[in-house]
Design a protein around this motif. Structure first.
Motif, PDB file in Angstrom:
ATOM      1  N   GLN A   6      10.439 -55.652  -7.396  1.00  0.00           N
ATOM      2  CA  GLN A   6      11.491 -55.287  -8.865  1.00  0.00           C
ATOM      3  C   GLN A   6      12.584 -55.950  -8.605  1.00  0.00           C
ATOM      4  O   GLN A   6      13.495 -56.171  -7.178  1.00  0.00           O
ATOM      5  CB  GLN A   6      11.248 -53.808  -8.537  1.00  0.00           C
ATOM      6  N   ALA A   7      13.148 -56.729  -9.931  1.00  0.00           N
ATOM      7  CA  ALA A   7      14.302 -56.862  -9.873  1.00  0.00           C
ATOM      8  C   ALA A   7      15.596 -56.073 -10.785  1.00  0.00           C
ATOM      9  O   ALA A   7      16.181 -56.146 -11.652  1.00  0.00           O
ATOM     10  CB  ALA A   7      14.411 -58.285 -11.180  1.00  0.00           C
ATOM     11  N   GLY A   8      15.497 -55.128 -10.286  1.00  0.00           N
ATOM     12  CA  GLY A   8      16.124 -53.985  -9.995  1.00  0.00           C
ATOM     13  C   GLY A   8      15.508 -53.061 -11.217  1.00  0.00           C
ATOM     14  O   GLY A   8      15.267 -53.430 -11.965  1.00  0.00           O
ATOM     15  N   LEU A   9      16.241 -51.734 -11.102  1.00  0.00           N
ATOM     16  CA  LEU A   9      15.262 -50.513 -11.654  1.00  0.00           C
ATOM     17  C   LEU A   9      16.623 -50.434 -13.386  1.00  0.00           C
ATOM     18  O   LEU A   9      17.444 -51.140 -12.874  1.00  0.00           O
ATOM     19  CB  LEU A   9      15.584 -49.678 -11.099  1.00  0.00           C
ATOM     20  N   ARG A  10      15.855 -49.723 -14.708  1.00  0.00           N
ATOM     21  CA  ARG A  10      17.048 -49.832 -15.558  1.00  0.00           C
ATOM     22  C   ARG A  10      17.709 -48.481 -15.324  1.00  0.00           C
ATOM     23  O   ARG A  10      16.425 -47.271 -15.079  1.00  0.00           O
ATOM     24  CB  ARG A  10      15.588 -49.871 -16.594  1.00  0.00           C
ATOM     25  N   VAL A  11      18.661 -48.683 -14.961  1.00  0.00           N
ATOM     26  CA  VAL A  11      19.385 -47.416 -15.127  1.00  0.00           C
ATOM     27  C   VAL A  11      20.199 -46.376 -16.375  1.00  0.00           C
ATOM     28  O   VAL A  11      21.368 -47.477 -16.484  1.00  0.00           O
ATOM     29  CB  VAL A  11      20.154 -47.291 -13.214  1.00  0.00           C
ATOM     30  N   LEU A  12      20.708 -45.527 -16.160  1.00  0.00           N
ATOM     31  CA  LEU A  12      21.501 -45.262 -16.822  1.00  0.00           C
ATOM     32  C   LEU A  12      22.519 -43.812 -16.698  1.00  0.00           C
ATOM     33  O   LEU A  12      21.986 -42.935 -15.657  1.00  0.00           O
ATOM     34  CB  LEU A  12      21.073 -44.467 -18.464  1.00  0.00           C
ATOM     35  N   LEU A  13      23.927 -44.287 -16.654  1.00  0.00           N
ATOM     36  CA  LEU A  13      25.214 -44.129 -16.211  1.00  0.00           C
ATOM     37  C   LEU A  13      25.348 -43.110 -16.446  1.00  0.00           C
ATOM     38  O   LEU A  13      26.173 -43.434 -18.166  1.00  0.00           O
ATOM     39  CB  LEU A  13      25.991 -44.688 -15.264  1.00  0.00           C
TER      40      LEU A  13
ATOM     41  N   GLY B  74      29.136 -44.124  -9.583  1.00  0.00           N
ATOM     42  CA  GLY B  74      28.994 -45.733 -10.317  1.00  0.00           C
ATOM     43  C   GLY B  74      28.332 -47.025  -9.331  1.00  0.00           C
ATOM     44  O   GLY B  74      27.342 -47.044  -9.701  1.00  0.00           O
ATOM     45  N   GLY B  75      28.719 -46.552  -7.713  1.00  0.00           N
ATOM     46  CA  GLY B  75      28.298 -47.261  -6.539  1.00  0.00           C
ATOM     47  C   GLY B  75      26.203 -47.394  -5.981  1.00  0.00           C
ATOM     48  O   GLY B  75      25.882 -47.845  -6.197  1.00  0.00           O
ATOM     49  N   VAL B  76      26.379 -45.996  -6.591  1.00  0.00           N
ATOM     50  CA  VAL B  76      24.373 -46.382  -6.678  1.00  0.00           C
ATOM     51  C   VAL B  76      23.849 -46.181  -7.271  1.00  0.00           C
ATOM     52  O   VAL B  76      22.051 -47.490  -7.207  1.00  0.00           O
ATOM     53  CB  VAL B  76      24.598 -44.567  -6.032  1.00  0.00           C
ATOM     54  N   ALA B  77      24.579 -45.842  -8.772  1.00  0.00           N
ATOM     55  CA  ALA B  77      23.830 -46.681  -9.799  1.00  0.00           C
ATOM     56  C   ALA B  77      23.979 -48.234  -9.290  1.00  0.00           C
ATOM     57  O   ALA B  77      22.506 -48.753 -10.383  1.00  0.00           O
ATOM     58  CB  ALA B  77      24.645 -46.124 -11.403  1.00  0.00           C
ATOM     59  N   GLN B  78      24.817 -48.796  -9.487  1.00  0.00           N
ATOM     60  CA  GLN B  78      24.920 -50.193  -9.647  1.00  0.00           C
ATOM     61  C   GLN B  78      24.136 -51.076  -8.515  1.00  0.00           C
ATOM     62  O   GLN B  78      22.752 -51.298  -8.446  1.00  0.00           O
ATOM     63  CB  GLN B  78      26.468 -50.935  -9.185  1.00  0.00           C
ATOM     64  N   ALA B  79      23.673 -50.065  -7.267  1.00  0.00           N
ATOM     65  CA  ALA B  79      22.671 -50.202  -6.530  1.00  0.00           C
ATOM     66  C   ALA B  79      20.979 -50.460  -7.077  1.00  0.00           C
ATOM     67  O   ALA B  79      20.308 -51.110  -6.508  1.00  0.00           O
ATOM     68  CB  ALA B  79      22.800 -49.436  -4.820  1.00  0.00           C
ATOM     69  N   LEU B  80      20.957 -49.206  -7.162  1.00  0.00           N
ATOM     70  CA  LEU B  80      19.479 -49.409  -8.278  1.00  0.00           C
ATOM     71  C   LEU B  80      19.542 -50.046  -9.017  1.00  0.00           C
ATOM     72  O   LEU B  80      18.045 -50.370  -9.174  1.00  0.00           O
ATOM     73  CB  LEU B  80      19.189 -47.883  -8.839  1.00  0.00           C
ATOM     74  N   ALA B  81      19.768 -50.439  -9.563  1.00  0.00           N
ATOM     75  CA  ALA B  81      19.813 -52.147 -10.837  1.00  0.00           C
ATOM     76  C   ALA B  81      20.388 -53.547 -10.736  1.00  0.00           C
ATOM     77  O   ALA B  81      19.763 -53.890 -10.906  1.00  0.00           O
ATOM     78  CB  ALA B  81      21.017 -51.180 -11.794  1.00  0.00           C
TER      79      ALA B  81
END
Length: 413
Positions: free
Chosen positions: A170-177, A131-138
């Motif tokens: 970039q304004a963050g990546l599009r991430v799917l958890l 969860g934390g890594v996905a949030q950081a990428l987005a």
């Protein structure tokens, strides 16, 4: 700020540039059949337009570099450097990194990154790390403020320089958890319930895709939080995931590719897929490992495994079992499954020699690298209690910055 045209008279730029950036600049310019001077000109124009909030690039060991710029641009560039409080060398390095980010060689396909967070031992914090890594990428990079010097360590080579530039532009990546764990802890922590048995879910799309009525992307849910800007989504857990292993034993088709078959339909919608995998070594885990393999058209380091571990002996034993499963699957299907890194999680030095010596052993492995040592602090537990994303609840906490550090560490090599 004025904009100098590309044509007309030129004047000499004399500065310094790290060897890695200089080499990458020459290679990319040759790939695109453009002059180095035009590439640097475009990079400086992008740098001036990007504004002052660019990550620092490690320029240690920079060597002399010269090229020609349109008349007047060099003076404007030096003026901007003084106003931003950066050296000419740093400004040029940032400009070249931006150009490398903006330019892509022809014919290079886009491949969605696939990060599988795994360890067959329960309780090591897979869900928190996923969860934390996905949030950081987005997350919007502009919203990050109080990182420590260690957290924002300057990139040491061209690829990390590229990622630094990407984070700035970039304004963050599009991430799917993807909550692939039948226990559904990730879904619960974000305030969602598991999809009831019998309803469409990731599991039905894996085993009975022909009978589904909805696209898998339509089953995902946007994770709330201004920092993510709607870029972070989650595919909730399914209650009948407990039966996935038995379903795969009678699956008609290549069962090792069942997860890939389902998730292939969402890859066009996202930049990164982060999977919170089950704490097991069964067939479901085989599908996750296979999905994380390096594809034929994919650069090394783009996709692979992120393995949370603890600083104690049983975690090392469990890691050994995971390695055996990876090796077996790699031999059976002639594939390469890369380990992007380890995360020593829930570390507490007060536990004494066992904790510190185990941590040191993990670090001494070298490959895969330890991307971060995450201390066991209260913010993660509080975020779980409130069912909020950690980076939304406590964005400037030490744990939040460590998640960003992990995300940066999984660089494309």
């Amino acid at each position: 700020m004025s904009s100098t045209p590309l044509g007309g008279e030129r004047e000499k730029l004399v500065s310094k540039l790290p060897a890695s950036l200089r080499q990458a600049l020459k290679i990319r310019a040759a790939q695109l059949q453009t002059d180095v001077q035009d590439a640097v000109t475009a990079g400086i124009q992008s740098w001036r337009a990007a504004g002052p909030d660019l990550p620092t690039i490690n320029t240690a060991g920079a060597e002399s570099f010269g090229t020609n710029l349109p008349e007047g641009l060099y003076d404007e560039f030096k003026t901007d450097c003084r106003e931003r409080g950066v050296s000419y060398i740093q400004g040029l390095a940032q400009a070249v990194a931006l150009w490398l980010t903006d330019s892509q060689p022809p014919g290079q396909p886009r491949v969605t990154r696939r990060i599988v967070v795994c360890n067959q031992k329960g309780g090591v914090g897979k869900t928190a790390v996923a969860g934390g890594v996905a949030q950081a990428l987005a997350e919007d990079p502009a919203s990050v403020t109080n990182a420590t010097d260690e957290d924002i360590a300057a990139p040491a080579d061209v690829e990390t320089a590229l990622e630094a530039a990407e984070r700035a532009t970039q304004a963050g990546l599009r991430v799917l958890l993807v909550d692939f764990d039948p226990q559904g802890h990730l879904s619960h922590q974000l305030g969602l319930k598991a999809i009831p048995a019998g309803q469409e879910s990731l599991i039905t799309h894996m085993l009975n895709r022909e009978q589904t009525k909805h696209e898998l992307i339509d089953l995902t849910v946007v994770v709330a939080g201004d920092r993510f800007g709607g870029r972070l989504r989650i595919l909730p857990a399914a209650f009948d995931a407990f039966l996935l292993d038995s379903g795969l034993t009678v699956f008609r088709g290549p069962r090792h590719a069942a997860l890939e078959r389902a998730l292939a339909t969402v890859e066009e919608h996202v930049d990164v897929i982060v999977i919170d995998s089950p704490p097991s070594l069964g067939l479901a885990m085989d599908t996750a490992l296979y999905y994380a393999r390096q594809r034929d058209d994919e650069k090394p380091g783009n996709s692979g495994l992120l393995v949370p571990v603890e600083a104690e002996d049983t975690s090392a034993q469990a890691y050994g079992m995971l390695i055996q499963q990876i090796d077996s699957l790699s031999r059976d299907f002639d594939i390469h499954i890369e380990q992007l890194g380890l995360v020593v999680n829930k570390f507490d030095s007060r536990r004494g020699y066992i904790a510190t010596s185990s941590r040191d052993k993990w670090i001494a492995l070298g490959n895969p690298p330890v991307l971060a040592v995450v201390v066991d602090l209260k913010e993660q537990r509080e975020a779980v209690r409130l069912q909020k994303p950690l980076l939304d609840y406590a964005p400037e906490s030490a744990q939040a910055h460590q998640m960003r550090k992990i995300a940066r560490g999984m660089r494309t090599s």
